[in-house]
Write a protein that holds these residues in place. Sequence first.
Motif, PDB file in Angstrom:
ATOM      1  N   THR A   1       3.763  10.561 -16.225  1.00 57.76           N
ATOM      2  CA  THR A   1       3.772  11.945 -16.692  1.00 57.76           C
ATOM      3  C   THR A   1       2.447  12.607 -16.353  1.00 57.76           C
ATOM      4  O   THR A   1       1.384  12.129 -16.787  1.00 57.76           O
ATOM      5  N   PHE A   2       2.494  13.661 -15.567  1.00 56.07           N
ATOM      6  CA  PHE A   2       1.328  14.464 -15.228  1.00 56.07           C
ATOM      7  C   PHE A   2       1.726  15.928 -15.284  1.00 56.07           C
ATOM      8  O   PHE A   2       2.728  16.328 -14.687  1.00 56.07           O
ATOM      9  N   ARG A   3       0.955  16.741 -15.987  1.00 54.48           N
ATOM     10  CA  ARG A   3       1.278  18.157 -16.127  1.00 54.48           C
ATOM     11  C   ARG A   3       1.009  18.886 -14.814  1.00 54.48           C
ATOM     12  O   ARG A   3       0.026  18.618 -14.121  1.00 54.48           O
ATOM     13  N   LYS A   4       1.867  19.840 -14.479  1.00 56.44           N
ATOM     14  CA  LYS A   4       1.801  20.537 -13.182  1.00 56.44           C
ATOM     15  C   LYS A   4       1.288  21.974 -13.295  1.00 56.44           C
ATOM     16  O   LYS A   4       1.216  22.671 -12.297  1.00 56.44           O
ATOM     17  N   MET A   5       0.997  22.419 -14.510  1.00 59.69           N
ATOM     18  CA  MET A   5       0.602  23.814 -14.732  1.00 59.69           C
ATOM     19  C   MET A   5      -0.892  23.907 -15.041  1.00 59.69           C
ATOM     20  O   MET A   5      -1.425  23.126 -15.819  1.00 59.69           O
ATOM     21  N   MET A   6      -1.546  24.877 -14.407  1.00 56.54           N
ATOM     22  CA  MET A   6      -2.942  25.200 -14.711  1.00 56.54           C
ATOM     23  C   MET A   6      -3.039  26.686 -15.027  1.00 56.54           C
ATOM     24  O   MET A   6      -2.433  27.509 -14.332  1.00 56.54           O
ATOM     25  N   ILE A   7      -3.805  27.024 -16.071  1.00 56.09           N
ATOM     26  CA  ILE A   7      -3.918  28.405 -16.534  1.00 56.09           C
ATOM     27  C   ILE A   7      -5.378  28.835 -16.437  1.00 56.09           C
ATOM     28  O   ILE A   7      -6.274  28.142 -16.935  1.00 56.09           O
ATOM     29  N   TYR A   8      -5.603  29.976 -15.809  1.00 58.22           N
ATOM     30  CA  TYR A   8      -6.949  30.537 -15.671  1.00 58.22           C
ATOM     31  C   TYR A   8      -6.950  31.904 -16.349  1.00 58.22           C
ATOM     32  O   TYR A   8      -6.214  32.802 -15.935  1.00 58.22           O
ATOM     33  N   GLU A   9      -7.769  32.057 -17.381  1.00 54.79           N
ATOM     34  CA  GLU A   9      -7.715  33.284 -18.186  1.00 54.79           C
ATOM     35  C   GLU A   9      -9.108  33.790 -18.514  1.00 54.79           C
ATOM     36  O   GLU A   9      -9.965  33.039 -18.985  1.00 54.79           O
TER      37      GLU A   9
ATOM     38  N   MET B   1      -1.201  28.508 -11.968  1.00 53.89           N
ATOM     39  CA  MET B   1      -0.851  27.742 -10.777  1.00 53.89           C
ATOM     40  C   MET B   1       0.083  26.605 -11.170  1.00 53.89           C
ATOM     41  O   MET B   1      -0.196  25.860 -12.115  1.00 53.89           O
ATOM     42  N   LEU B   2       1.195  26.481 -10.445  1.00 52.13           N
ATOM     43  CA  LEU B   2       2.107  25.353 -10.566  1.00 52.13           C
ATOM     44  C   LEU B   2       2.048  24.571  -9.256  1.00 52.13           C
ATOM     45  O   LEU B   2       1.997  25.171  -8.184  1.00 52.13           O
ATOM     46  N   SER B   3       2.063  23.251  -9.346  1.00 51.96           N
ATOM     47  CA  SER B   3       1.891  22.451  -8.136  1.00 51.96           C
ATOM     48  C   SER B   3       2.980  21.413  -7.990  1.00 51.96           C
ATOM     49  O   SER B   3       3.505  20.882  -8.971  1.00 51.96           O
ATOM     50  N   ALA B   4       3.331  21.122  -6.735  1.00 46.07           N
ATOM     51  CA  ALA B   4       4.306  20.083  -6.410  1.00 46.07           C
ATOM     52  C   ALA B   4       3.838  19.360  -5.160  1.00 46.07           C
ATOM     53  O   ALA B   4       3.029  19.873  -4.391  1.00 46.07           O
ATOM     54  N   GLY B   5       4.357  18.155  -4.967  1.00 44.24           N
ATOM     55  CA  GLY B   5       3.981  17.376  -3.805  1.00 44.24           C
ATOM     56  C   GLY B   5       3.141  16.179  -4.194  1.00 44.24           C
ATOM     57  O   GLY B   5       3.201  15.689  -5.328  1.00 44.24           O
ATOM     58  N   ASN B   6       2.335  15.709  -3.257  1.00 42.88           N
ATOM     59  CA  ASN B   6       1.480  14.549  -3.493  1.00 42.88           C
ATOM     60  C   ASN B   6       0.504  14.821  -4.635  1.00 42.88           C
ATOM     61  O   ASN B   6      -0.244  15.793  -4.612  1.00 42.88           O
TER      62      ASN B   6
END
Length: 274
Positions: free
Chosen positions: A30-38, A47-52
């Motif tokens: 389990t690794f979270r894929k969402m990053m929030i910059y505020e 930012m949402l990320s997929a892939g390696n």
Amino acid sequence: MTYCVGIRLNAGLVFLSDSRTNAGLDAISTFRKMMIYEQPGERFMVMLSAGNLSISQSVREVLQVEKIDNGTEEGLTIWNATSMFDATRVLGAAVRRVYEQDGAALKNAGVDFNASMIFGGQIKGEAMRLFLVYSAGNFIEATRETCFFQVGESKYGKPILDRVLTPATALDEAAKCALVSMDSTLKSNLSVGLPLDLLVYREGSFQSDEIACLDEHNPYFRMIHSTWGQRLREVFESIDDPRWDGGDAAHPLMVKSARYEPMRKITKPSERIV
């Protein structure tokens, strides 16, 4: 693998991501894929990320400090960019920097440089924008005609998005649609898994507290899962079965086509269908 979706509407933005990664059937994590910059009142980006996973995590770290030469001492960063386009340029530069650092080693190990990101938000002085960033660092922007992006295992959850979403869709309805899309993906693909990260951003707010983490015990997502499956079965069962006997039917199946004929049978070795 993973599944992430970002939606741009007139009223705001919706982001949803799963958290499963796998390197085989016995290496699921389990690794979270969402990053929030505020920066409240000034800028809000997701930012949402997929892939390696190693590439995605490296890009996240580099993005925090990445700068593009713009003729000033401080350079262009996601923290001082005056447009989401420029902020996305910085993200593209971060992707290319990671490629420069790790691309050759990954290639020698037989690993493709595979990463894609959904990046969206709003910077004070301009409208909300949403981008899809590829592994080469190039990107495209969402439009009124295509108001959402998907990365990862996108095919299972796309039909509901295509049928429901328009720029005028309400935010809560879009969030519900995204969750149905995710549920369809979870049902059909074991490489996507809980928990989920859901975020809703309202236009002009430059911040968001509408952020939720949904696991298998979440009452709303459990309702989505059970209700969607039940309603699909009800709709399916309400559709007439095909009739093959040519009998009276509101929507007959056995009708002649003006252009095509039914497939002919091959009854002996010398026959050919041309």
